[in-house]
Design a protein around this motif. Structure first.
Motif, PDB file in Angstrom:
ATOM      1  N   CYS A  12       0.853  -1.193   0.000  1.00 15.33           N
ATOM      2  CA  CYS A  12       0.000   0.000   0.000  1.00 15.33           C
ATOM      3  C   CYS A  12       0.889   1.243   0.000  1.00 15.33           C
ATOM      4  O   CYS A  12       1.764   1.382   0.860  1.00 15.33           O
ATOM      5  CB  CYS A  12      -0.912  -0.010   1.223  1.00 15.33           C
ATOM      6  SG  CYS A  12      -2.026   1.403   1.318  1.00 15.33           S
ATOM      7  N   GLN A  13       0.672   2.116  -0.955  1.00 18.02           N
ATOM      8  CA  GLN A  13       1.413   3.377  -1.039  1.00 18.02           C
ATOM      9  C   GLN A  13       0.471   4.511  -0.624  1.00 18.02           C
ATOM     10  O   GLN A  13      -0.588   4.702  -1.210  1.00 18.02           O
ATOM     11  CB  GLN A  13       1.919   3.620  -2.452  1.00 18.02           C
ATOM     12  CG  GLN A  13       2.706   4.921  -2.610  1.00 18.02           C
ATOM     13  CD  GLN A  13       3.050   5.225  -4.057  1.00 18.02           C
ATOM     14  OE1 GLN A  13       2.569   4.544  -4.968  1.00 18.02           O
ATOM     15  NE2 GLN A  13       3.882   6.231  -4.276  1.00 18.02           N
ATOM     16  N   ARG A  22      -3.873   7.119   8.463  1.00 22.49           N
ATOM     17  CA  ARG A  22      -3.760   6.150   7.376  1.00 22.49           C
ATOM     18  C   ARG A  22      -4.346   4.785   7.737  1.00 22.49           C
ATOM     19  O   ARG A  22      -5.246   4.281   7.065  1.00 22.49           O
ATOM     20  CB  ARG A  22      -2.279   5.984   6.994  1.00 22.49           C
ATOM     21  CG  ARG A  22      -1.658   7.200   6.355  1.00 22.49           C
ATOM     22  CD  ARG A  22      -0.148   7.034   6.256  1.00 22.49           C
ATOM     23  NE  ARG A  22       0.476   8.087   5.454  1.00 22.49           N
ATOM     24  CZ  ARG A  22       1.782   8.214   5.296  1.00 22.49           C
ATOM     25  NH1 ARG A  22       2.611   7.364   5.885  1.00 22.49           N
ATOM     26  NH2 ARG A  22       2.274   9.204   4.556  1.00 22.49           N
ATOM     27  N   LEU A  26      -7.958   2.752   6.633  1.00 19.43           N
ATOM     28  CA  LEU A  26      -7.923   1.448   5.980  1.00 19.43           C
ATOM     29  C   LEU A  26      -8.780   0.432   6.739  1.00 19.43           C
ATOM     30  O   LEU A  26      -9.574  -0.311   6.148  1.00 19.43           O
ATOM     31  CB  LEU A  26      -6.480   0.932   5.912  1.00 19.43           C
ATOM     32  CG  LEU A  26      -5.636   1.266   4.686  1.00 19.43           C
ATOM     33  CD1 LEU A  26      -4.311   0.520   4.769  1.00 19.43           C
ATOM     34  CD2 LEU A  26      -6.340   0.912   3.407  1.00 19.43           C
ATOM     35  N   ALA A  69      -8.876  -4.944  -2.623  1.00 17.48           N
ATOM     36  CA  ALA A  69      -8.078  -3.719  -2.675  1.00 17.48           C
ATOM     37  C   ALA A  69      -8.793  -2.654  -3.500  1.00 17.48           C
ATOM     38  O   ALA A  69      -8.758  -1.462  -3.159  1.00 17.48           O
ATOM     39  CB  ALA A  69      -6.705  -4.014  -3.261  1.00 17.48           C
ATOM     40  N   GLY A  73      -9.866   1.018  -2.325  1.00 16.00           N
ATOM     41  CA  GLY A  73      -9.306   2.151  -3.065  1.00 16.00           C
ATOM     42  C   GLY A  73     -10.353   3.113  -3.592  1.00 16.00           C
ATOM     43  O   GLY A  73     -10.056   4.296  -3.790  1.00 16.00           O
ATOM     44  N   VAL A  79      -4.859   6.703   0.477  1.00 15.65           N
ATOM     45  CA  VAL A  79      -4.155   5.679  -0.300  1.00 15.65           C
ATOM     46  C   VAL A  79      -3.868   6.232  -1.687  1.00 15.65           C
ATOM     47  O   VAL A  79      -4.774   6.712  -2.367  1.00 15.65           O
ATOM     48  CB  VAL A  79      -5.001   4.393  -0.408  1.00 15.65           C
ATOM     49  CG1 VAL A  79      -4.356   3.416  -1.385  1.00 15.65           C
ATOM     50  CG2 VAL A  79      -5.142   3.743   0.963  1.00 15.65           C
ATOM     51  N   PHE A  82      -2.402   0.674  -4.629  1.00 13.74           N
ATOM     52  CA  PHE A  82      -2.041  -0.676  -4.176  1.00 13.74           C
ATOM     53  C   PHE A  82      -1.211  -1.329  -5.274  1.00 13.74           C
ATOM     54  O   PHE A  82      -1.546  -1.232  -6.463  1.00 13.74           O
ATOM     55  CB  PHE A  82      -3.295  -1.515  -3.910  1.00 13.74           C
ATOM     56  CG  PHE A  82      -3.997  -1.193  -2.614  1.00 13.74           C
ATOM     57  CD1 PHE A  82      -3.484  -1.629  -1.401  1.00 13.74           C
ATOM     58  CD2 PHE A  82      -5.168  -0.455  -2.605  1.00 13.74           C
ATOM     59  CE1 PHE A  82      -4.125  -1.341  -0.207  1.00 13.74           C
ATOM     60  CE2 PHE A  82      -5.818  -0.160  -1.433  1.00 13.74           C
ATOM     61  CZ  PHE A  82      -5.296  -0.600  -0.218  1.00 13.74           C
TER      62      PHE A  82
END
Length: 514
Positions: A12-13, A22, A26, A69, A73, A79, A82
Motif C-alpha cells: 500500500c502506497q 492512514r 484502511l 483492494a 481504493g 491511499v 495498491f
C-alpha cells in the motif's frame, strides 16, 4: 499478524499527509466492506510515524483478493495506490537479482499487451531525464522485450518505487526499492471535488474536505444509512456523508449559521451545489444539550466537530447567573419567534452530553465520530468513556505548537441503559479549560469552566493591576519633570534612581483610569 496463504500480500502506497489517519481509515473501510485485513503492527507503526526520520509511505497489507483492494481504493483518500510487488531490494543490484528470481507465470499474462512504467520516489522529485536513467537500472525486466510501451492509454501499469526519505541530501541513494504492478489507485479526486475554494457557503468552522471524507469513512457512511451531525454549521460533514449515499440530518444552535448571512447562501445551497439536496433529511435549529430528538435507536452514525472555543465558542440554552428571576424574552423576530438566553458550554460537559445522546439514538454497532481538542499533554485516560461504546480509532492532527485535536471513533456495543454514566478516569484531562490554555487568557469564558464569581474577581484584579501600572508611570513622569525644573538635565537623561520610601509625590492631580 502473520501472512496467511489464503491472503494476497500487497504493498500500500500512501499520500504524504495525515500520517496518523492512514491505518484507521484502511481498517474502517475494510470493516465497511466486510473485508478481512491483516497488517503487521510494526509496519503500521512505521506508516503512522510522525518523526521525519522514520516516515515512509509504504506498508504491507494482506487482503483476500485484488478485488478487495479495489473496493477499499474507491473510497480511501489517503491511499495513493495498491501494488503487486514483483521484485524488491535495498539497492538496484539486489532488485536485478530479485527480477531474475521472479516466477515467469506472474508476468506472462502481460506479454503482448501495452504497458507503462512510472517512477515514484519518496523524498525526491525526478526530472524526465532522471526517470530514463532510473528505468535503465532495471533493463533486465522481461516486459521490455515482450510487451509494447504505451504512455497514453496502457493496458497495464507498472511502477518503480524508491524509499529515499525526507531531508536527505541531493543525490542520496534509496534505502529500499520496489518494482510492482499497479492494482488500483486511491480516491484523491474526491478531495478536489469538495474543495472549499469552490464552495458557495463557507464559515469559520468549515471542515477541510480531506478530513470530512475521512470522518465519513470512519462513520461507515453508505447507501441506506441515516447520519446525524449535532453541530452542523455550514454542512461540510453532511455533504461528504451524503456523497456516499447516506441520508443526513443536521442541527445547530445558531439560526444565522443555518440560514446564512447572505441571501442565496446557506447549507441548502451547499447541498444543492453537489446535487445532494434530496439526501438532506432535515435541518433543525436546536440545542443539543436539550434536544427534542426521539430518544430511541434511530441513527447509524453521529459525525460532528463540536465547538471548543478557538474558532467558535460553545453555547447552550440556559439562564445566566447574573440574571435574577426569569424575565420574559425581549428578542423577538417575525411571528413571535424568540432567541432564548444562552450560556457557556464547557468541553467536558459537552462531551458528556454527546456520549449520552449517542448511546440513546444510535443503533447497535452504530458509530460516533467526533473531534476532541487537546494539548500535547494528552493521555489515553483523557478520552471520555461510556459503557455503551468501545474505542476503535484515535488519531492526532497537530494544529500548532500549543494544541492539537484528535479524531475519536467509537462503536456502540451495548444497548443504552439510564444507569450508564460518562466516565473520565483522568482527574485533570487536557481538554479542561481548553480555550484558556490555547490563548493563555485567564479571562476567556467561552470554555465555561470558570464561574461568574471567579470571572468578576479576575476582572477586578486585572483592573487593579492596570491602575497600578498607570500610577507608577505617572510617578516616573513627575520625577522627570522635577529634575528638568531644577536644571539637572544630565541626571534626567540617565536612568532614574529608585524612589525612597519617605519621598512622596502629590497625587491630587492624578486621576486613575476608570
Amino acid at each position: 499478524c502473520t501472512h496467511s496463504e489464503s491472503m494476497v500480500r500487497l504493498l500500500c502506497q500512501f499520500v504524504h499527509r495525515l500520517e496518523q489517519f492512514r491505518v484507521p481509515e484502511l481498517r474502517a473501510l475494510a470493516s465497511l466492506h466486510g473485508v478481512q485485513l491483516s497488517i503487521d503492527p510494526a509496519d503500521a507503526a512505521r506508516a503512522c510515524a510522525s518523526a521525519v526520520a522514520e516516515q515512509t509511505p509504504f506498508m504491507w497489507v494482506d487482503l483476500p483478493s485484488e478485488e478487495a483492494a479495489r473496493l477499499i481504493g474507491k473510497r480511501a483518500i489517503l491511499v495513493k495506490a495498491f501494488w503487486q510487488v514483483l521484485a524488491e531490494g535495498p539497492n538496484f543490484d539486489a532488485v536485478r537479482e530479485s527480477i531474475a528470481r521472479c516466477p515467469r507465470e506472474l508476468l506472462e499474462p502481460y506479454y503482448g499487451h501495452s504497458f507503462r512504467f512510472n517512477v515514484f520516489a519518496f523524498g525526491h522529485h525526478f526530472h524526465p531525464h532522471e526517470v530514463v536513467e532510473e528505468l535503465r537500472k532495471i533493463s533486465t525486466f522481461p516486459l521490455w522485450d515482450n510487451a509494447t510501451v504505451n504512455i497514453v492509454k496502457p493496458e497495464n501499469k507498472f511502477g518503480l518505487l524508491e524509499q529515499i526519505g525526507i531531508e536527505k541530501p541531493s543525490g542520496a541513494p534509496p534505502t529500499y526499492i520496489y518494482v510492482g504492478r499497479k492494482i488500483t489507485k486511491g480516491a484523491r479526486k474526491s478531495v478536489d471535488q469538495f474543495s472549499l475554494k469552490k464552495r458557495v457557503y463557507l464559515g469559520t468552522t468549515s471542515m477541510d474536505p480531506s478530513l470530512s471524507i475521512i470522518m465519513a469513512n470512519m462513520a461507515h457512511a453508505r447507501e441506506g444509512t441515516l447520519m446525524y451531525d449535532p453541530f452542523a454549521g455550514t454542512g461540510s460533514l453532511l455533504i461528504c456523508c451524503s456523497h456516499f449515499g447516506a441520508y443526513t440530518v443536521g442541527t445547530d444552535i445558531s439560526p444565522p449559521v443555518l440560514r446564512g448571512a447572505e441571501a442565496g447562501k446557506n447549507v441548502m445551497t451547499n447541498m444543492d451545489q453537489y446535487g445532494l439536496k434530496d439526501r438532506l433529511a432535515g435541518l433543525i435549529c436546536l440545542d443539543t444539550s436539550r434536544t427534542n430528538l426521539i430518544r430511541r435507536p434511530l441513527f447509524d452514525a453521529i459525525v460532528c466537530d463540536p465547538p471548543y472555543g478557538v474558532r467558535a465558542g460553545a453555547r447552550k440554552v440556559g439562564k445566566k447567573e447574573t440574571s435574577s428571576d426569569f424575565v420574559a424574552p425581549t428578542h423577538l423576530f417575525g411571528d413571535g419567534v424568540r432567541i432564548p438566553q444562552c450560556v457557556a458550554y464547557s468541553v467536558s460537559e459537552m462531551l458528556a452530553d454527546l456520549l449520552t445522546l449517542a448511546g440513546q439514538i444510535l443503533v447497535m454497532h452504530g458509530r460516533l465520530v467526533f473531534w476532541l481538542p487537546t494539548t500535547y499533554e494528552f493521555k489515553d485516560s483523557d478520552i471520555p468513556q461510556h459503557a455503551c461504546f468501545e474505542l476503535v480509532g484515535n488519531s492526532e492532527q497537530p494544529i500548532s505548537t500549543v494544541w492539537a485535536r484528535r479524531l475519536i471513533t467509537m462503536e456502540k456495543v451495548k444497548p443504552y441503559d439510564p444507569s450508564y454514566k460518562v466516565i473520565v478516569t483522568e482527574a485533570n484531562p487536557a481538554h479542561t479549560n481548553f480555550a484558556k490554555k490555547v490563548f493563555h487568557d485567564p479571562m476567556r469564558r467561552d470554555d465555561g469552566d470558570v464561574g461568574l464569581r471567579d470571572l468578576d474577581e479576575l476582572r477586578a484584579q486585572a483592573k487593579h493591576e492596570r491602575q497600578q501600572q498607570w500610577v507608577e508611570a505617572r510617578r516616573q513622569k513627575l520625577k522627570m519633570k522635577k529634575k528638568l525644573f531644577r536644571g539637572d538635565r544630565e541626571a534626567a537623561v540617565s536612568s532614574p534612581s529608585p524612589t525612597p520610601e519617605h519621598e512622596t509625590t502629590p497625587m491630587s492631580t492624578c486621576s486613575p483610569p476608570v
